[in-house]
Design a protein around this motif. Sequence first.
Motif, short mmCIF file in Angstrom:
data_model
loop_
_atom_site.label_atom_id
_atom_site.label_comp_id
_atom_site.label_asym_id
_atom_site.label_seq_id
_atom_site.Cartn_x
_atom_site.Cartn_y
_atom_site.Cartn_z
N VAL A 1 34.50 -32.74 70.45
CA VAL A 1 35.93 -32.48 70.60
C VAL A 1 36.18 -31.00 70.37
CG1 VAL A 1 38.22 -33.06 69.81
CG2 VAL A 1 36.41 -34.80 69.76
N GLN A 2 36.97 -30.43 71.26
CA GLN A 2 37.25 -29.00 71.14
C GLN A 2 38.74 -28.74 70.98
OE1 GLN A 2 35.36 -27.43 74.69
NE2 GLN A 2 33.50 -27.00 73.55
N THR A 3 39.03 -27.59 70.41
CA THR A 3 40.41 -27.15 70.24
C THR A 3 40.53 -25.70 70.66
OG1 THR A 3 39.99 -26.47 67.96
CG2 THR A 3 40.81 -28.70 68.28
N VAL A 4 41.74 -25.30 71.02
CA VAL A 4 42.03 -23.91 71.35
C VAL A 4 43.25 -23.49 70.56
CG1 VAL A 4 42.63 -22.28 73.16
CG2 VAL A 4 41.05 -24.17 73.66
N GLU A 5 43.05 -22.53 69.67
CA GLU A 5 44.13 -22.04 68.84
C GLU A 5 44.66 -20.73 69.41
OE1 GLU A 5 41.07 -24.13 66.20
OE2 GLU A 5 41.00 -22.52 67.68
N SER A 6 45.96 -20.48 69.20
CA SER A 6 46.57 -19.25 69.68
C SER A 6 47.80 -18.94 68.85
CB SER A 6 46.93 -19.36 71.16
OG SER A 6 47.90 -20.37 71.35
N TRP B 1 45.84 -27.85 59.93
CA TRP B 1 45.62 -26.42 60.10
C TRP B 1 44.81 -25.96 58.89
CZ3 TRP B 1 46.34 -23.42 64.20
CH2 TRP B 1 47.20 -23.86 65.20
N TYR B 2 43.73 -25.25 59.20
CA TYR B 2 42.85 -24.71 58.18
C TYR B 2 42.95 -23.19 58.19
CZ TYR B 2 40.46 -29.29 58.33
OH TYR B 2 40.14 -30.63 58.29
N ARG B 3 42.87 -22.60 57.03
CA ARG B 3 42.85 -21.14 56.93
C ARG B 3 41.51 -20.71 56.35
NH1 ARG B 3 47.39 -19.70 53.77
NH2 ARG B 3 46.18 -20.10 51.87
N GLN B 4 40.89 -19.76 57.02
CA GLN B 4 39.64 -19.19 56.53
C GLN B 4 39.92 -17.80 56.01
OE1 GLN B 4 36.04 -19.75 58.82
NE2 GLN B 4 35.34 -17.70 58.29
N ALA B 5 39.63 -17.60 54.74
CA ALA B 5 39.78 -16.29 54.11
C ALA B 5 38.73 -16.17 53.03
CB ALA B 5 41.19 -16.14 53.53
N SER B 6 38.18 -14.97 52.90
CA SER B 6 37.15 -14.72 51.89
C SER B 6 36.01 -15.72 51.99
CB SER B 6 37.77 -14.77 50.49
OG SER B 6 38.82 -13.83 50.37
N TYR C 1 43.08 -18.90 61.38
CA TYR C 1 43.60 -20.25 61.34
C TYR C 1 42.94 -21.10 62.43
CZ TYR C 1 47.16 -19.10 57.92
OH TYR C 1 47.81 -18.73 56.75
N TYR C 2 42.52 -22.27 62.01
CA TYR C 2 41.88 -23.24 62.90
C TYR C 2 42.61 -24.57 62.80
CZ TYR C 2 37.82 -20.10 62.33
OH TYR C 2 36.98 -19.02 62.29
N CYS C 3 42.51 -25.35 63.83
CA CYS C 3 42.98 -26.72 63.74
C CYS C 3 41.80 -27.65 63.96
CB CYS C 3 44.10 -27.01 64.74
SG CYS C 3 43.63 -26.85 66.46
N ASN C 4 41.88 -28.80 63.32
CA ASN C 4 40.82 -29.77 63.46
C ASN C 4 41.26 -31.06 62.80
OD1 ASN C 4 38.27 -30.83 64.14
ND2 ASN C 4 37.25 -28.92 63.56
N SER C 5 40.44 -32.07 62.96
CA SER C 5 40.73 -33.35 62.32
C SER C 5 40.63 -33.20 60.81
CB SER C 5 39.71 -34.40 62.78
OG SER C 5 39.77 -34.60 64.17
N GLY D 1 35.23 -35.26 61.57
CA GLY D 1 34.29 -36.22 62.08
C GLY D 1 33.03 -35.54 62.59
N PRO D 2 31.98 -36.29 62.85
CA PRO D 2 30.70 -35.69 63.26
C PRO D 2 30.77 -34.96 64.59
CG PRO D 2 30.66 -38.08 63.51
CD PRO D 2 31.92 -37.75 62.77
N ASP D 3 31.75 -35.28 65.44
CA ASP D 3 31.87 -34.63 66.75
C ASP D 3 32.96 -33.57 66.78
OD1 ASP D 3 31.26 -37.84 68.27
OD2 ASP D 3 29.83 -36.26 67.77
N ASP D 4 33.53 -33.24 65.67
CA ASP D 4 34.65 -32.30 65.61
C ASP D 4 34.14 -30.87 65.52
OD1 ASP D 4 36.66 -34.52 63.56
OD2 ASP D 4 36.57 -34.29 65.74
N ASP D 5 34.10 -30.20 66.65
CA ASP D 5 33.70 -28.79 66.68
C ASP D 5 34.86 -27.90 66.26
OD1 ASP D 5 31.51 -28.88 69.60
OD2 ASP D 5 31.11 -29.20 67.47
N TRP D 6 34.53 -26.72 65.79
CA TRP D 6 35.55 -25.72 65.47
C TRP D 6 35.81 -24.87 66.71
CZ3 TRP D 6 38.28 -26.11 61.13
CH2 TRP D 6 37.73 -26.81 60.05
N GLY D 7 37.09 -24.54 66.92
CA GLY D 7 37.44 -23.60 67.97
C GLY D 7 37.20 -22.17 67.51
N GLN D 8 37.75 -21.24 68.28
CA GLN D 8 37.54 -19.83 67.94
C GLN D 8 38.51 -19.35 66.87
OE1 GLN D 8 39.38 -20.81 70.43
NE2 GLN D 8 41.19 -19.50 70.37
N GLY D 9 39.56 -20.14 66.61
CA GLY D 9 40.54 -19.75 65.62
C GLY D 9 41.48 -18.68 66.14
#
Length: 115
Positions: A2-7, A36-41, A92-96, A100-108
């Motif tokens: 599963v893929q996502t596209v964030e913008s 919504w996930y935030r990646q920092a540090s 910032y990324y979105c995901n389940s 889940g095992p098929d949940d890929d991360w987008g580019q954020g």
Amino acid sequence: QVQTVESGGTLVEAGGSLRLSCTTSEGRLSSNAMAWYRQASGQRDAVASISSSGYANYVDSVRGRFIISRDTAKNTMYLQMNNLKAEDAGIYYCNSIPLGPDDDWGQGTQVTVSS
């Protein structure tokens, strides 16, 4: 997989607002809790989530300032970010949620807050 596209991320002044968008596969928003996930540090944490039935939840640091929503017809989830603070900056990324095992991360999408 599963893929996502964030913008929607950009440079914004402290106190300003942004709206992030996440487009994903058809039906996913209706059948999965999403976040919504935030990646920092080097750490990636969920800051807002919405259940398959539409119930929203937030971490304390963003509650009252961020609003998560979705348009299932458009397969798109949003994060309205208001009164932005320096500590809101990150990718910032979105995901389940949970992942889940098929949940890929987008580019954020990068959010930068200038003070």
